[in-house]
Design an enzyme around this catalytic site. Structure first.
Site, PDB file in Angstrom:
ATOM      1  N   VAL A 175      11.131 -48.653 -56.769  1.00  0.00           N
ATOM      2  CA  VAL A 175      11.134 -48.589 -55.306  1.00  0.00           C
ATOM      3  C   VAL A 175       9.697 -48.680 -54.817  1.00  0.00           C
ATOM      4  CG1 VAL A 175      11.777 -47.214 -53.279  1.00  0.00           C
ATOM      5  CG2 VAL A 175      13.151 -47.053 -55.376  1.00  0.00           C
ATOM      6  N   LYS A 204      17.634 -49.910 -54.057  1.00  0.00           N
ATOM      7  CA  LYS A 204      16.497 -48.989 -53.920  1.00  0.00           C
ATOM      8  C   LYS A 204      16.897 -47.704 -53.205  1.00  0.00           C
ATOM      9  CE  LYS A 204      12.975 -52.580 -54.029  1.00  0.00           C
ATOM     10  NZ  LYS A 204      12.244 -53.548 -53.207  1.00  0.00           N
ATOM     11  N   ASP A 212      19.045 -55.867 -53.094  1.00  0.00           N
ATOM     12  CA  ASP A 212      17.874 -55.228 -53.700  1.00  0.00           C
ATOM     13  C   ASP A 212      17.523 -53.937 -52.943  1.00  0.00           C
ATOM     14  OD1 ASP A 212      15.790 -55.427 -55.693  1.00  0.00           O
ATOM     15  OD2 ASP A 212      14.430 -55.619 -53.974  1.00  0.00           O
ATOM     16  N   LEU A 272       3.734 -48.054 -54.903  1.00  0.00           N
ATOM     17  CA  LEU A 272       3.643 -46.890 -54.003  1.00  0.00           C
ATOM     18  C   LEU A 272       4.244 -45.649 -54.670  1.00  0.00           C
ATOM     19  CD1 LEU A 272       4.746 -48.408 -50.569  1.00  0.00           C
ATOM     20  CD2 LEU A 272       2.420 -47.898 -51.340  1.00  0.00           C
ATOM     21  N   GLY A 279       5.591 -65.324 -54.693  1.00  0.00           N
ATOM     22  CA  GLY A 279       6.028 -64.267 -55.625  1.00  0.00           C
ATOM     23  C   GLY A 279       6.449 -62.981 -54.941  1.00  0.00           C
TER      24      GLY A 279
END
Ligand code: ADP
Ligand code: ASP
Ligand code: MG
Length: 824
Positions: free
Chosen positions: A618, A691, A687, A622, A673
């Site tokens: 996730v 998360k 996605d 970070l 990317g």
């Protein structure tokens, strides 16, 4: 007078024999010396092998014999080649060849005899073994003569007298000391050469002092003549902090006490034969262990007054392999005296040496460690002695386990330091080394543990790291997936390693690397400057083989790192965790798949004391999951989470406007990317759903992906597209629809953000119009933001914000997980 002993390697080659001669010349300048020599390196083993082959009627004993013959004759030839030959030298050479020839013919006859009668008794074995030391001492004495160095050769068998326990005879000191004293009293020559290891029984039969016994020969002689010092010249620069063959970081110990030397040698430090210390201890004669190949190294000095090294209360760590653990247990033992007496008497009668004993305070069992070679004999003898109790079921038949080893931590100062055993066992525990039995001597100079033989190397390395290198922790990494992110991670490791070692005492080594085609494993660490070529030249990739390598190498602090998006890889984690190998996953599949699997991984991580970390699942680098974990473990409760968790969707909606097309922006995001290789995974919202699911699970909620309400914003056609190309086609066709989404938000001066929410055990994801002033409104580029509303942060949330996609930040997130494991 000094006594010097040279081991098998020292007299094992012409080059080394020359070094020995230089040492003798130098030392004999200041003092008379007695020089004890072992058999040429490997010869004792070969003699035993030849004897056993002959005894088993295997005619190959002749091949072994021939080898023994040629080793000696080659040494003689080479040695004499190096001496200027005058007539005397030539005569000496001929005499020596004849002498050794006659002796080896005798050996040949002895082997033939063993072959014919099909029997090798301990008595015959000693006779057989004595040839090794005879040859080496004879050869060296002739060479000294040829070099015109004054030296006598004395057969030790005429001096050292023993009982008749063949192969491991006990010295009769009274007679032995008398013999040695009277011989040396009349001995005028500066150098006296003596074969080590061999002796004679009171009946005049050849005996030997036990394998490695030449050290003992030297100390017996030194004690008898009150020598100034015994020097043990060998192939290493002293007694090392641990077995240097198994631990690269081991270093020589400069000073040892006699007691420490006894403990270390008894517990496997082969460099000194255990009985060696006793005779010289009584006379306070120092033992110095030196390296023939490196005479300048200071070596190890063993005395009664050693100084502390000041670093660690532990002086050394040793290991003995080939151990069997026998357990006698049963209710009939409780409170009844005499069981141990009978047990140990039986072992004494069988002449079985007990290396370690433990007894539980319940007195319900006694456990003892002996040499594996004695295990069957011991079991038979004890079961017979306790036959009656076993029949009445007061005792169980003795339990015998093999394939074990003992490791021992030794130090005079351990008794005045608390927590050594705690450190020892927690280090072993952390490395998944299962301990079968523990013993601590009353002197507290030795703590020993019985472990499986396959764990010895790992145990010694981790204990050595703990007690001698305390400051550096080595992590052994097995990385699979070396695409964009993997490549950056390797770069970062390579770049940071020196800094981490210096400032944080962490040593990262990449031991295994794999992509879908190839894999490479190097126990010493892969050279990261050339990892690509090493990988390309590696073996064919196999998930299971990669795991087997990691398992079999059995290195301490191993970490498996999954930087793939592959399902099969995600399902191999349990195997690693069960070997106490930590897992760091960039791959989201494990944590967002079936909840049972996620729970299983968490449970395995706890049970096997191996970390399972997935910070990059996730928000890339970070610290989102780490922050959440800190909140939860400190007792906070998560009320709700609001987040923008897709760097790619954020990038797309930040750049999409009426001057660009949706198709172009998605293409650009893919090219840079920011999306997964298949952009549908990002744009469908799946996605983001994964998360928020992971965050909900980490908050303590048992949820599945199906429980997440997913409001997709793509058109039906886009959602249905089967290929990436078809998907892009729909984007082109439906440009009008996407423009309308933009226009709608724009007209209200709102920003479009793909938002994930979790509250009250429910979660949803979807595209939202965000008004000005909202923390999500100004979210730039490919940033992510997570707002945690908790019991402690009820109104003003705890916010984590920053770049949430990109290879570099993802790699640094993985790096952070690795460092978390190092600091664990
Ligand atoms: P020699 O033939 O000279 O008597 P040994 O083979 O008997 O030599 O003993 C030396 C060997 O002992 C070393 O080469 C090393 O492999 C082994 N060894 C095991 N533990 C230790 C230790 N703690 N310190 C030094 N050497 C050790
Ligand atoms: N040669 C004997 C052995 O190998 C004695 C020794 O080397 O100390 O055991
Ligand atoms: Mg030895």
């Amino acid at each position: 007078m000094k006594v010097l002993k040279f081991g098998g390697t020292s007299v094992g080659s012409v080059e080394n024999i020359k070094k020995v001669i230089a040492i003798l010349q130098q030392q004999s300048e200041t003092s008379k010396i007695a020089v004890v020599v072992s058999a040429v390196g490997g010869i004792t083993d070969k003699l035993i092998e030849a004897g056993e082959l002959a005894c088993n009627k295997n005619p190959d004993y002749v091949v072994k014999y021939n080898k023994i013959w040629s080793i000696h004759n080659e040494i003689i030839e080479e040695l004499f080649k190096n001496i200027e030959d005058d007539e005397t030298v030539l005569e000496l050479q001929t005499e020596l060849v004849e002498n050794i020839g006659t002796k080896l013919n005798e050996l040949r006859s002895l082997l033939n005899g063993i072959y014919l009668i099909n029997e090798l008794s301990p008595k015959t074995k000693d006779k057989l073994l004595s040839y090794g030391e005879y040859c080496s001492s004879t050869i060296i004495s002739y060479i000294l003569k040829a070099l015109r160095i004054d030296a006598a050769l004395k057969n030790t068998q005429e001096l050292i007298i023993t009982d008749s326990v063949f192969n491991n005879a006990r010295v009769i000191f009274e007679q032995t000391n008398k013999n040695i004293k009277s011989y040396f009293k009349n001995q005028k020559q500066t150098i006296t050469l003596l074969p080590g290891f061999v002796s004679k029984s009171t009946n005049g039969e050849t005996t030997t002092l036990g394998r490695g016994g030449s050290d003992y020969t030297a100390s017996i002689i030194a004690a008898a003549i009150n020598a100034k010092e015994v020097q043990i010249w060998t192939d290493v620069s002293g007694m090392f902090t641990t077995n240097p063959k198994l631990v690269k970081q081991a270093s020589p110990i400069s000073e040892l006490s006699y007691q420490e030397a006894i403990e270390l040698s008894h517990f496997g430090a082969k460099v000194l034969y255990p009985p060696t210390v006793m005779p010289v201890l009584r006379k306070n004669i120092p033992i110095v262990i030196k390296n023939t190949m490196k005479p300048e190294a200071i070596g190890t000095k063993i005395t009664s007054t050693k100084k502390s090294n000041g670093i660690s209360p532990v002086t050394g760590i040793s290991n003995i392999d080939g151990i069997a653990l026998l357990t006698l247990q049963g209710n009939g033992m409780v409170g009844i005296p005499g069981f141990s007496k009978r047990l140990f008497e039986t072992l004494a009668q069988e002449k079985i040496n007990i290396i370690l004993i433990t007894q539980a305070s319940s007195e319900h069992s006694i456990c003892f460690g002996i040499s594996e070679s004695d295990a069957i004999r011991a079991k038979e003898a004890i079961d017979t002695v306790f036959e009656f109790e076993i029949a009445l079921q007061r005792l169980e038949p003795i339990l015998s386990e093999t394939d074990l080893s003992i490791i021992a931590v030794v130090g005079d100062n351990m008794k005045s330091h608390q927590g050594i055993s705690g450190k020892m066992f927690s280090t072993l525990g952390k490395n998944n080394v299962n301990i079968r039995a523990i013993a601590q001597g009353a002197s507290e100079r030795n703590i020993s543990a019985v472990i499986h033989k396959n764990d010895v190397k790992k145990a010694l390395n981790s204990l050595h790291e703990q007690f001698f290198e305390i400051k550096t922790k080595q992590l052994n990494l097995f990385i699979t997936g070396v695409g964009n992110v993997g490549e950056r991670l390797i770069q970062q490791i390579n770049q940071q390693n020196a800094y981490l070692k210096k400032n944080f005492k962490i040593n990262l080594r990449v031991v295994g690397l794999s992509n879908s085609r190839k894999m490479v494993v190097d126990e010493d660490g892969i050279d990261l400057k050339n990892w690509k070529s090493h990988l390309n030249n590696g073996e064919t990739a196999s998930l299971n083989e990669f795991f087997n390598h990691a398992k079999n190498l059995n290195l301490r602090n191993s970490v498996f790192i999954d930087i793939t998006a592959n399902t099969e890889v995600a399902y191999i984690y349990p195997k690693y965790l069960k070997e106490s190998i930590s897992v760091v996953a960039c791959n989201k599949i494990a944590c967002s798949g079936d909840i049972h699997y996620y729970n299983q991984l968490k449970e395995l991580s706890r049970r096997y004391n191996a970390s399972f970390l997935f910070e990059t699942n996730v928000g890339a680098g970070l610290p989102i999951i780490d922050t959440l974990n800190h909140l939860v473990t400190s007792g906070d409760e998560i009320n709700s989470i609001q987040a923008v968790l897709s760097g790619s969707l954020n990038f797309i909606f930040n750049n999409f406007n009426n001057n660009t097309s949706f198709f172009e922006i998605v293409k650009q995001a893919q090219a840079e990317g920011y999306t997964e290789p298949d952009p549908r995974i990002d744009l469908s919202g799946i996605d983001v759903a994964r998360k928020i699911l992971i965050l909900a699970r980490e908050s303590g909620y048992q949820m599945e992906l199906d429980d997440i309400e997913s409001n997709y914003f793509l058109t039906e056609e886009a959602m249905k597209s089967n290929t990436v190309e078809a998907f892009f086609e729909t984007l082109k066709q439906d440009e009008g629809y996407y423009q309308k989404l933009y226009e709608d938000a724009k007209s209200k001066e709102y920003q479009l953000k793909f938002v994930a929410e979790f509250a009250n055990g429910k979660a949803n994801v979807g595209l939202r119009q965000i008004p000005e002033g909202h923390p999500f409104y100004n979210l730039e580029g490919k940033d992510n933001i997570v707002m945690f509303y908790t019991k402690r942060y009820p109104e003003q949330p705890l916010i984590v914000k920053g770049a949430g996609a990109g290879a570099d930040v993802t790699a640094s997130g993985l790096f952070a997980d690795i460092i978390r494991i190092a600091n664990n």
